[in-house]
Design a protein around this motif. Structure first.
Motif, short mmCIF file in Angstrom:
data_model
loop_
_atom_site.label_atom_id
_atom_site.label_comp_id
_atom_site.label_asym_id
_atom_site.label_seq_id
_atom_site.Cartn_x
_atom_site.Cartn_y
_atom_site.Cartn_z
N LYS A 64 0.83 -1.20 0.00
CA LYS A 64 0.00 0.00 0.00
C LYS A 64 0.87 1.25 0.00
O LYS A 64 0.63 2.21 -0.75
CB LYS A 64 -0.92 0.00 1.22
N GLY A 65 1.92 1.25 0.84
CA GLY A 65 2.81 2.39 0.91
C GLY A 65 3.58 2.62 -0.38
O GLY A 65 3.76 3.76 -0.83
N ASP A 71 1.97 6.29 -7.16
CA ASP A 71 0.93 7.24 -7.56
C ASP A 71 1.45 8.68 -7.51
O ASP A 71 1.12 9.49 -8.38
CB ASP A 71 -0.29 7.10 -6.64
N LYS A 72 2.25 8.99 -6.49
CA LYS A 72 2.78 10.35 -6.36
C LYS A 72 3.76 10.65 -7.49
O LYS A 72 3.74 11.75 -8.07
CB LYS A 72 3.48 10.51 -5.01
N VAL A 73 4.60 9.68 -7.82
CA VAL A 73 5.53 9.87 -8.94
C VAL A 73 4.77 10.08 -10.24
O VAL A 73 5.08 10.99 -11.03
CB VAL A 73 6.50 8.67 -9.07
N GLU A 111 5.64 -1.98 -12.49
CA GLU A 111 5.01 -1.79 -13.80
C GLU A 111 3.95 -0.69 -13.75
O GLU A 111 3.52 -0.18 -14.78
CB GLU A 111 4.38 -3.10 -14.28
N GLY A 112 3.56 -0.29 -12.54
CA GLY A 112 2.60 0.78 -12.37
C GLY A 112 3.16 2.16 -12.65
O GLY A 112 2.38 3.13 -12.82
N PHE A 113 4.48 2.30 -12.67
CA PHE A 113 5.07 3.58 -13.06
C PHE A 113 4.76 3.85 -14.54
O PHE A 113 4.89 2.94 -15.37
CB PHE A 113 6.59 3.57 -12.86
N LYS A 114 4.42 5.07 -14.86
CA LYS A 114 4.07 5.42 -16.23
C LYS A 114 5.27 5.91 -17.02
O LYS A 114 5.13 6.54 -18.08
CB LYS A 114 2.97 6.48 -16.23
N MET A 115 6.46 5.64 -16.51
CA MET A 115 7.70 6.05 -17.17
C MET A 115 8.76 4.97 -16.92
O MET A 115 8.56 4.10 -16.06
CB MET A 115 8.17 7.41 -16.64
N TRP A 306 2.97 8.47 3.20
CA TRP A 306 2.87 7.23 3.95
C TRP A 306 2.75 7.46 5.45
O TRP A 306 2.01 6.75 6.15
CB TRP A 306 4.06 6.32 3.66
N GLU A 307 3.45 8.45 6.00
CA GLU A 307 3.40 8.65 7.45
C GLU A 307 1.97 8.93 7.91
O GLU A 307 1.49 8.33 8.87
CB GLU A 307 4.31 9.81 7.86
N SER A 308 1.28 9.82 7.21
CA SER A 308 -0.11 10.13 7.57
C SER A 308 -1.00 8.91 7.44
O SER A 308 -1.85 8.63 8.30
CB SER A 308 -0.65 11.26 6.69
N GLU A 309 -0.79 8.14 6.37
CA GLU A 309 -1.60 6.94 6.15
C GLU A 309 -1.30 5.89 7.21
O GLU A 309 -2.23 5.22 7.71
CB GLU A 309 -1.33 6.38 4.76
#
Length: 321
Positions: A64-65, A71-73, A111-115, A306-309
């Motif tokens: 999850k982290g 997602d942020k990248v 593979e989730g990275f779009k670059m 991640w810290e907040s989550e």
């Protein structure tokens, strides 16, 4: 009012209106969060992200982290991603089935990275090197083998928009089955040949897991070194070349330095923090975003949330008790 004065006034008002429009456009363009389409960016400008010490594993909500970091990248949309090693936790203790599942998990998630993603080897990515490992050093995946099967060479280079990127393997294994920071001779010979093909003015970024220089021990005390033992040999090879930046991991803390107007270095924190349990060395979990323009660069440390989550997840768990 004479004809000339009237004409001048109309010209002034016209230019003032254009200036107001221009100022308005510039102010809008500088607003935080505004995305400028890549086709309007300068040809010599680009961005990339540096993520280190990911320590992916099924436990501790690590997937999850890591997904939050991905997602942020993707939201920032850099040209590519560099990693700084320790992609998985942990291959050093062996157990082929478990280690294979960790590398498979990392590959599937990345593979989730779009670059494009360019990976670096870390000590936790070395397979079966510890004495406690059920696998012997005769195993085909021993040490670098599992990494090479999944990702290819442990050291390599590539070029992007006039900059040269070099990823090095900073790990070796001692006779008493421990890891150490060391650049082996075969790699140093490769690096020498790689550099000789470059124009001396080409900007260079070097990535390594074990730091080539670091103030951790000087600040915190303790025995031993947290740097590559023969790093001076690499610095010697780089003399006369346009080394701009060294990116490094391993320590799970954030450090920045500039060396005598020669180059800069960044130790890039970590994605996992202290094994996904919180901060390590009080460094907030995150990654580095580097923005390049021409022959210069700037950088910032990005919190992927991640810290907040993690705190939220812990609170939810306690509320259920």
């Amino acid at each position: 009012m004479g004809r000339n004065e009237s004409s001048s006034r109309r010209k002034f008002l016209k230019n003032s209106s254009l200036a107001a429009v221009s100022v308005s456009f510039l102010q809008s363009s500088c607003k935080e969060g505004l995305v400028i389409p890549k086709e309007y960016e300068s040809e010599d400008s680009f961005e990339f992200a540096f993520l280190t010490d990911i320590h992916i594993k099924p436990e501790m909500n690590a997937p999850k982290g890591f997904q939050m970091a991905i997602d942020k990248v993707n939201e920032l949309n850099p040209d590519f991603v560099l990693t700084g090693g320790d992609l998985v936790y942990d291959a050093m203790r062996g157990d082929y089935k478990k280690c294979e599942s960790l590398f498979t998990l990392y590959k599937k998630m990345s593979e989730g990275f779009k670059m494009p993603v360019y990976n670096c080897l870390g000590n936790h990515d070395l397979f079966g090197i510890y004495e406690e490992s059920p696998e012997s050093d005769a195993h085909p995946d021993y040490k670098y083998g599992m990494w090479e099967r999944h990702f290819g060479k442990t050291y390599y280079s590539f070029d992007h928009k006039g900059w040269h990127f070099i990823t090095l393997n900073s790990l070796d294994v001692t006779e008493d089955k421990k890891y150490r920071g060391f650049f082996h001779d075969e790699q140093l010979l490769w690096l020498k040949g790689n550099l000789e093909k470059l124009e001396k003015s080409t900007p260079i970024v070097l990535t390594t897991h074990i730091p080539m220089m670091c103030g951790f021990t000087q600040l915190n005390g303790g025995q031993g070194s947290r740097t590559v033992a023969n790093a001076p040999q690499v610095f010697k090879l780089l003399e006369g070349y346009n080394l701009k930046l060294i990116l490094q991991g391993h320590i799970h803390w954030k450090e920045y330095g500039a060396v005598n107007d020669r180059f800069q270095f960044i130790t890039g924190g970590s994605i996992a923090g202290n094994g996904w349990k919180g901060r390590r060395h009080n460094t907030k979990e995150g990654f580095v975003k580097i923005s390049v323009k021409g022959n210069d660069f700037s950088w910032e440390y990005v919190d992927h949330g991640w810290e907040s989550e993690r705190l939220k997840l812990n609170k939810d768990l306690m509320d259920k008790v």
